[in-house]
Scaffold this active site. Structure first.
Site, PDB file in Angstrom:
ATOM      1  N   HIS A 119       7.686  10.829  -6.769  1.00 39.73           N
ATOM      2  CA  HIS A 119       7.943  10.367  -5.393  1.00 39.73           C
ATOM      3  C   HIS A 119       9.401   9.963  -5.175  1.00 39.73           C
ATOM      4  O   HIS A 119       9.702   9.142  -4.321  1.00 39.73           O
ATOM      5  CB  HIS A 119       6.995   9.208  -5.040  1.00 39.73           C
ATOM      6  CG  HIS A 119       5.552   9.636  -4.979  1.00 39.73           C
ATOM      7  ND1 HIS A 119       4.498   8.748  -4.991  1.00 39.73           N
ATOM      8  CD2 HIS A 119       4.998  10.872  -4.900  1.00 39.73           C
ATOM      9  CE1 HIS A 119       3.357   9.423  -4.924  1.00 39.73           C
ATOM     10  NE2 HIS A 119       3.633  10.708  -4.882  1.00 39.73           N
ATOM     11  N   GLU A 215      -8.699  -2.985 -12.041  1.00 41.52           N
ATOM     12  CA  GLU A 215     -10.041  -2.681 -11.547  1.00 41.52           C
ATOM     13  C   GLU A 215     -10.240  -1.169 -11.528  1.00 41.52           C
ATOM     14  O   GLU A 215      -9.256  -0.435 -11.456  1.00 41.52           O
ATOM     15  CB  GLU A 215     -10.237  -3.246 -10.137  1.00 41.52           C
ATOM     16  CG  GLU A 215      -9.133  -2.880  -9.200  1.00 41.52           C
ATOM     17  CD  GLU A 215      -9.071  -3.809  -7.995  1.00 41.52           C
ATOM     18  OE1 GLU A 215      -9.278  -3.312  -6.892  1.00 41.52           O
ATOM     19  OE2 GLU A 215      -8.826  -5.012  -8.205  1.00 41.52           O
TER      20      GLU A 215
HETATM   21  C1  BJW Z   1      -2.563  -2.956 -12.106  1.00 39.12           C
HETATM   22  C2  BJW Z   1      -1.823  -4.099 -12.285  1.00 39.12           C
HETATM   23  C3  BJW Z   1      -1.493  -4.411 -13.586  1.00 39.12           C
HETATM   24  C4  BJW Z   1      -2.130  -3.915 -10.206  1.00 39.12           C
HETATM   25  N1  BJW Z   1      -1.869  -3.604 -14.568  1.00 39.12           N
HETATM   26  N2  BJW Z   1      -2.952  -2.178 -13.089  1.00 39.12           N
HETATM   27  C5  BJW Z   1      -5.542  15.871  -0.464  1.00 39.12           C
HETATM   28  C6  BJW Z   1      -6.565  15.072   0.023  1.00 39.12           C
HETATM   29  C7  BJW Z   1      -6.306  14.071   0.965  1.00 39.12           C
HETATM   30  C8  BJW Z   1      -4.997  13.852   1.438  1.00 39.12           C
HETATM   31  C9  BJW Z   1      -3.986  14.642   0.947  1.00 39.12           C
HETATM   32  C10 BJW Z   1      -4.278  15.630   0.018  1.00 39.12           C
HETATM   33  N3  BJW Z   1      -3.098  16.221  -0.305  1.00 39.12           N
HETATM   34  C11 BJW Z   1      -2.096  15.634   0.394  1.00 39.12           C
HETATM   35  C12 BJW Z   1      -2.598  14.666   1.178  1.00 39.12           C
HETATM   36  C13 BJW Z   1      -1.813  13.796   2.095  1.00 39.12           C
HETATM   37  C14 BJW Z   1      -1.137  12.639   1.397  1.00 39.12           C
HETATM   38  C15 BJW Z   1      -2.221  11.804   0.723  1.00 39.12           C
HETATM   39  O1  BJW Z   1      -2.454  11.869  -0.443  1.00 39.12           O
HETATM   40  N4  BJW Z   1      -2.877  10.966   1.516  1.00 39.12           N
HETATM   41  C16 BJW Z   1      -3.946  10.109   1.013  1.00 39.12           C
HETATM   42  C17 BJW Z   1      -3.439   8.667   0.962  1.00 39.12           C
HETATM   43  C18 BJW Z   1      -5.129  10.269   1.907  1.00 39.12           C
HETATM   44  N5  BJW Z   1      -0.145  13.098   0.429  1.00 39.12           N
HETATM   45  C19 BJW Z   1       1.088  13.393   0.818  1.00 39.12           C
HETATM   46  O2  BJW Z   1       1.423  13.343   1.989  1.00 39.12           O
HETATM   47  C20 BJW Z   1       2.053  13.871  -0.249  1.00 39.12           C
HETATM   48  N6  BJW Z   1       2.683  15.057   0.186  1.00 39.12           N
HETATM   49  C21 BJW Z   1       2.040  16.230   0.254  1.00 39.12           C
HETATM   50  O3  BJW Z   1       0.907  16.370  -0.145  1.00 39.12           O
HETATM   51  O4  BJW Z   1       2.769  17.228   0.817  1.00 39.12           O
HETATM   52  C22 BJW Z   1       2.165  18.490   1.067  1.00 39.12           C
HETATM   53  C23 BJW Z   1       3.193  19.377   1.735  1.00 39.12           C
HETATM   54  C24 BJW Z   1       3.246  20.700   1.377  1.00 39.12           C
HETATM   55  C25 BJW Z   1       4.181  21.543   1.994  1.00 39.12           C
HETATM   56  C26 BJW Z   1       5.049  21.031   2.951  1.00 39.12           C
HETATM   57  C27 BJW Z   1       5.016  19.711   3.294  1.00 39.12           C
HETATM   58  C28 BJW Z   1       4.073  18.876   2.690  1.00 39.12           C
HETATM   59  C29 BJW Z   1       3.199  12.871  -0.433  1.00 39.12           C
HETATM   60  C30 BJW Z   1       2.734  11.526  -0.886  1.00 39.12           C
HETATM   61  C31 BJW Z   1       3.919  10.561  -0.921  1.00 39.12           C
HETATM   62  C32 BJW Z   1       3.470   9.134  -1.197  1.00 39.12           C
HETATM   63  N7  BJW Z   1       4.563   8.255  -0.972  1.00 39.12           N
HETATM   64  C33 BJW Z   1       4.411   6.831  -1.296  1.00 39.12           C
HETATM   65  C34 BJW Z   1       5.700   6.099  -0.826  1.00 39.12           C
HETATM   66  C35 BJW Z   1       6.829   6.432  -1.810  1.00 39.12           C
HETATM   67  C36 BJW Z   1       8.104   5.777  -1.466  1.00 39.12           C
HETATM   68  C37 BJW Z   1       8.123   4.282  -1.669  1.00 39.12           C
HETATM   69  O5  BJW Z   1       7.892   3.765  -2.772  1.00 39.12           O
HETATM   70  O6  BJW Z   1       8.404   3.623  -0.687  1.00 39.12           O
HETATM   71  O7  BJW Z   1       4.231   6.640  -2.705  1.00 39.12           O
HETATM   72  S1  BJW Z   1       2.934   6.123  -0.630  1.00 39.12           S
HETATM   73  C38 BJW Z   1       2.617   5.037  -1.986  1.00 39.12           C
HETATM   74  O8  BJW Z   1       1.374   5.400  -2.639  1.00 39.12           O
HETATM   75  C39 BJW Z   1       3.741   5.322  -2.995  1.00 39.12           C
HETATM   76  C40 BJW Z   1       3.012   5.311  -4.298  1.00 39.12           C
HETATM   77  O9  BJW Z   1       3.743   6.022  -5.256  1.00 39.12           O
HETATM   78  C41 BJW Z   1       1.689   5.945  -3.928  1.00 39.12           C
HETATM   79  C42 BJW Z   1       0.563   5.617  -4.891  1.00 39.12           C
HETATM   80  O10 BJW Z   1       0.328   4.240  -4.921  1.00 39.12           O
HETATM   81  P1  BJW Z   1      -0.010   3.528  -6.298  1.00 39.12           P
HETATM   82  O11 BJW Z   1       1.159   3.616  -7.191  1.00 39.12           O
HETATM   83  O12 BJW Z   1      -1.286   4.048  -6.802  1.00 39.12           O
HETATM   84  O13 BJW Z   1      -0.120   1.987  -5.832  1.00 39.12           O
HETATM   85  P2  BJW Z   1      -1.399   1.222  -5.225  1.00 39.12           P
HETATM   86  O14 BJW Z   1      -0.898  -0.014  -4.610  1.00 39.12           O
HETATM   87  O15 BJW Z   1      -2.215   2.117  -4.381  1.00 39.12           O
HETATM   88  O16 BJW Z   1      -2.277   0.885  -6.511  1.00 39.12           O
HETATM   89  C43 BJW Z   1      -1.840  -0.009  -7.517  1.00 39.12           C
HETATM   90  C44 BJW Z   1      -2.891  -0.052  -8.598  1.00 39.12           C
HETATM   91  O17 BJW Z   1      -2.422  -0.848  -9.656  1.00 39.12           O
HETATM   92  C45 BJW Z   1      -4.236  -0.653  -8.147  1.00 39.12           C
HETATM   93  O18 BJW Z   1      -5.276   0.211  -8.568  1.00 39.12           O
HETATM   94  C46 BJW Z   1      -4.303  -1.997  -8.881  1.00 39.12           C
HETATM   95  O19 BJW Z   1      -5.634  -2.354  -9.265  1.00 39.12           O
HETATM   96  C47 BJW Z   1      -3.475  -1.701 -10.106  1.00 39.12           C
HETATM   97  N8  BJW Z   1      -2.803  -2.840 -10.707  1.00 39.12           N
HETATM   98  N9  BJW Z   1      -1.628  -4.695 -11.033  1.00 39.12           N
HETATM   99  C48 BJW Z   1      -2.645  -2.523 -14.267  1.00 39.12           C
HETATM  100  N10 BJW Z   1      -0.790  -5.540 -13.865  1.00 39.12           N
END
Ligand code: BJW
Ligand code: ZN
Length: 240
Positions: A119, A215
């Site tokens: 990302h 979790e």
């Molecule tokens: C602990 C802990 C501890 C806490 N120890 N654990 C297929 C199906 C459905 C939707 C889509 C699909 N394909 C694409 C999509 C759309 C979309 C998507 O996925 N949407 C869903 C949300 C529904 N995806 C996209 O849009 C992607 N692009 C794409 O697919 O493009 C296609 C394309 C093709 C051709 C032309 C044009 C386009 C892009 C996704 C980009 C995501 N960006 C973000 C922001 C990044 C910038 C920033 O940082 O500001 O990325 S969103 C945000 O979520 C960020 C993260 O990297 C990402 C994931 O989050 P993460 O890291 O999992 O965090 P949390 O908070 O969700 O979870 C934390 C976890 O830690 C929890 O489980 C806690 O329990 C745990 N935890 N403390 C261990 N100490």
């Protein structure tokens, strides 16, 4: 309960020729950085307002304020024992690769060398018009920074919703995943694609999928090994 599973995962790691890890915001939580979901970074906002191009176009200042705050917090953040254990795993295993959804560069700060930033990263900025990328690490940016080349809007060089991942990134992560006998999923809710799909690729290819999280995440499946707890405590236990 975890102890038995930790021994099992250690054995799996010892025998593996290739291992891939996918990390998310949870791995940096113990460095003091909030996660996204569950009252985290987006608290009080719709995710799309802060993490999409349309949200940026509507209100660039609001988005930049948010990123400026995060950049500021990161200046004081240090890698935690989880990051350090992953860097150690890379040294100990014949082939270990790390794909991260995090933009904070803490894996690199911990010493990991093979880090694929799915990302992007929060330190570089990119021009919306001419698309040039500029390294602005640790620079205190003005409220609405402009491109030094063409005057267009600068934005953080991260991947927002609806945007493609950096060229070749998901292909590279898939290639590592299909060759791995163990796939670690650490500190991610597993809801954002395409990164969330990598665990499925690993399962289909017969890898053991090991999840480390506070979790059970949405992506977890029967047959996965789930180590419940903090990444900063469990990862060091896997690398004695
Ligand atoms: C602990 C802990 C501890 C806490 N120890 N654990 C297929 C199906 C459905 C939707 C889509 C699909 N394909 C694409 C999509 C759309 C979309 C998507 O996925 N949407 C869903 C949300 C529904 N995806 C996209 O849009 C992607 N692009 C794409 O697919 O493009 C296609 C394309 C093709 C051709 C032309 C044009 C386009 C892009 C996704 C980009 C995501 N960006 C973000 C922001 C990044 C910038 C920033 O940082 O500001 O990325 S969103 C945000 O979520 C960020 C993260 O990297 C990402 C994931 O989050 P993460 O890291 O999992 O965090 P949390 O908070 O969700 O979870 C934390 C976890 O830690 C929890 O489980 C806690 O329990 C745990 N935890 N403390 C261990 N100490
Ligand atoms: Zn420009």
């Amino acid at each position: 309960m975890n102890e038995v599973k930790i021994r099992e995962v250690r054995r799996l790691l010892e025998r593996a020729q290739q291992v891939t890890a996918l990390t998310g915001a949870g791995v940096s939580a113990e460095s003091g950085l909030p996660t996204f979901r569950g009252g985290g970074l987006w608290d009080g906002f719709l995710a799309e307002e802060l993490s999409s191009m349309s949200g940026f176009r509507r209100n660039p200042r609001r988005v930049w304020d948010w990123y400026r705050e995060r950049r500021q917090a990161l200046k004081h953040a240090r890698p935690n024992p989880g990051h350090l254990a992953l860097a150690q795993l890379e040294c100990r295993l014949p082939a270990f690769h790390l794909a991260t959804q995090n933009v904070d560069r803490l894996h690199q700060a911990a010493g990991s060398r093979q880090v694929l930033e799915l990302h992007g990263n929060i330190w570089d900025v990119r021009c919306v018009d001419c698309r040039q990328t500029f390294d602005r690490a640790y620079v205190d940016l003005p409220p609405e920074p402009r491109c030094p080349e063409c005057g267009g809007w600068l934005r953080p060089a991260v991947v927002w919703f609806g945007e493609e991942l950096p060229e070749g990134a998901i292909e590279q992560a898939c290639e590592w995943t299909v060759q791995s006998q163990v796939f670690l999923v650490i500190g991610t809710s597993g809801v954002v694609y395409p990164a969330a799909g990598l665990a499925d690729v690993a399962r289909r290819c017969g890898a053991a999928v090991v999840e480390i999280n506070l979790e059970p995440a949405q992506s977890q499946q029967t047959g996965d090994i789930f180590l419940q707890g903090k990444a900063g405590e469990i990862l060091p236990a896997l690398v004695p």
